[in-house]
Design an enzyme around this catalytic site. Structure first.
Site, PDB file in Angstrom:
ATOM      1  CG  ASN A   1      -0.532   2.680  -5.309  1.00  0.00           C
ATOM      2  OD1 ASN A   1      -0.766   1.921  -6.147  1.00  0.00           O
ATOM      3  ND2 ASN A   1       0.695   3.300  -5.170  1.00  0.00           N
TER       4      ASN A   1
ATOM      5  CE  LYS B   1       3.174   1.079  -3.705  1.00  0.00           C
ATOM      6  NZ  LYS B   1       4.286   1.273  -3.049  1.00  0.00           N
TER       7      LYS B   1
ATOM      8  CG  HIS C   1       3.934   5.935  -6.571  1.00  0.00           C
ATOM      9  ND1 HIS C   1       4.916   5.213  -6.343  1.00  0.00           N
ATOM     10  CD2 HIS C   1       2.998   5.775  -5.579  1.00  0.00           C
ATOM     11  CE1 HIS C   1       5.070   4.707  -5.236  1.00  0.00           C
ATOM     12  NE2 HIS C   1       4.109   5.184  -4.628  1.00  0.00           N
TER      13      HIS C   1
ATOM     14  CD  GLU D   1       6.549   1.813  -5.903  1.00  0.00           C
ATOM     15  OE1 GLU D   1       5.338   1.418  -6.510  1.00  0.00           O
ATOM     16  OE2 GLU D   1       6.558   1.604  -4.585  1.00  0.00           O
TER      17      GLU D   1
ATOM     18  CD  GLU E   1       3.021   7.737  -1.515  1.00  0.00           C
ATOM     19  OE1 GLU E   1       2.294   6.941  -1.088  1.00  0.00           O
ATOM     20  OE2 GLU E   1       3.601   7.447  -2.701  1.00  0.00           O
TER      21      GLU E   1
ATOM     22  N   GLY F   1       7.470   1.137   1.908  1.00  0.00           N
ATOM     23  CA  GLY F   1       7.423  -0.144   1.603  1.00  0.00           C
ATOM     24  C   GLY F   1       8.852  -0.731   2.636  1.00  0.00           C
TER      25      GLY F   1
ATOM     26  N   GLY G   1       0.126   1.648   0.681  1.00  0.00           N
ATOM     27  CA  GLY G   1       0.403   0.411  -0.102  1.00  0.00           C
ATOM     28  C   GLY G   1      -0.076  -0.783   0.592  1.00  0.00           C
TER      29      GLY G   1
END
Ligand code: 13P
Length: 250
Positions: free
Chosen positions: A9, A11, A94, A96, A166, A172, A233
């Protein structure tokens, strides 16, 4: 036997030139698609370019899509539009997008249906926050997210859906969940699918772990019985690292 998956991903990273450089660097170095589904989920604006140049082993995915067919939704992209780029997959829900763009369990459900109607394969994300993990509500959160996401989804559609667990606290942060913890949560998600669809479908659906997966942690995670791959990520941004993740996933 579930085929393993390694999904990057990206992003909001990489210009077109950087993305193409990556694609050329990995194109003949990835395991063949009968051994592994290797996927890069990239920003929408470069999807068509990537699909054209991706080589035979790699598949391309988007990171979001709208659920409506068309309409007054400034800045959004419909499933039919996305489909014309030639992508196979779409990340949905996701954390985010849930945190910054009002994605909800209900919109995730609508988007899954819209994707399936347009031959796009959803990668459905779920996972708890640190606070939820610490107050013991991880299972309740996962149960709510999965139950609402899969409302009215037919059993025969499950072969085209991937789930990604996740935990938000691992994304992150460099704080990867322990392999046991990740496997326990993925096993719980599998048990929810079993409850709704029965044992055969629960054994078939692929469940990924995501959150600070690296070339160091991937092998131990992949060795767990309920983890079928990674949604990655940071470690998917460099070609060498993505190739290593893919090699270690099989
Ligand atoms: P990191 O691998 O950078 O922690 O990101 C995980 C993620 O959010 C993948 O969707």
């Amino acid at each position: 036997m579930r085929k393993p998956v390694m999904a990057g991903n990206w992003k909001m990273n990489k210009t077109r030139d950087e993305a193409l450089e990556f694609i050329y660097a990995v194109s003949d170095k990835l395991p063949s698609s009968d051994k592994l589904d290797s996927i890069i989920c990239a920003p929408a604006i470069i999807l068509r370019d990537l699909v054209k140049r991706k080589g035979s082993a790699l598949k391309i995915g988007a990171q979001n899509v709208h659920y409506a067919e068309s309409g007054a939704f400034t800045g959004e992209i419909s499933p039919a539009m996305l489909s014309t780029t030639g992508v196979d997959y779409v990340i949905l829900g996701h954390s985010e997008r849930r945190a910054y763009y009002n994605e909800t369990d209900e919109t995730v459900n609508l988007k899954i249906k819209a994707c399936l109607n347009n031959e796009l394969k959803p990668i459905v994300c779920c996972g708890e926050s640190l606070e939820e993990r610490e107050n013991g509500s991880t299972h309740a959160v996962l149960e709510r997210q999965i139950t609402l996401a899969f409302e009215e989804i037919k059993p025969t559609d499950l072969a085209n859906i991937i789930i990604a667990y996740e935990p938000i606290w691992a994304i992150g942060t460099g704080k990867v969940a322990s392999a046991e913890m990740a496997d326990e949560a993925c096993g719980f998600i599998r048990s929810l699918i079993r409850k709704q669809y029965g044992a055969v479908y629960a054994e078939e659906i692929r469940i990924l772990y995501g959150g600070s997966v690296s070339t160091k942690s991937v092998s131990e995670l992949m060795a767990q019985p309920n983890i079928d791959g990674g949604l990655v990520g940071g470690a998917s941004l460099k070609a060498d690292s993505f190739i290593e993740l893919c090699e270690k996933a099989i």
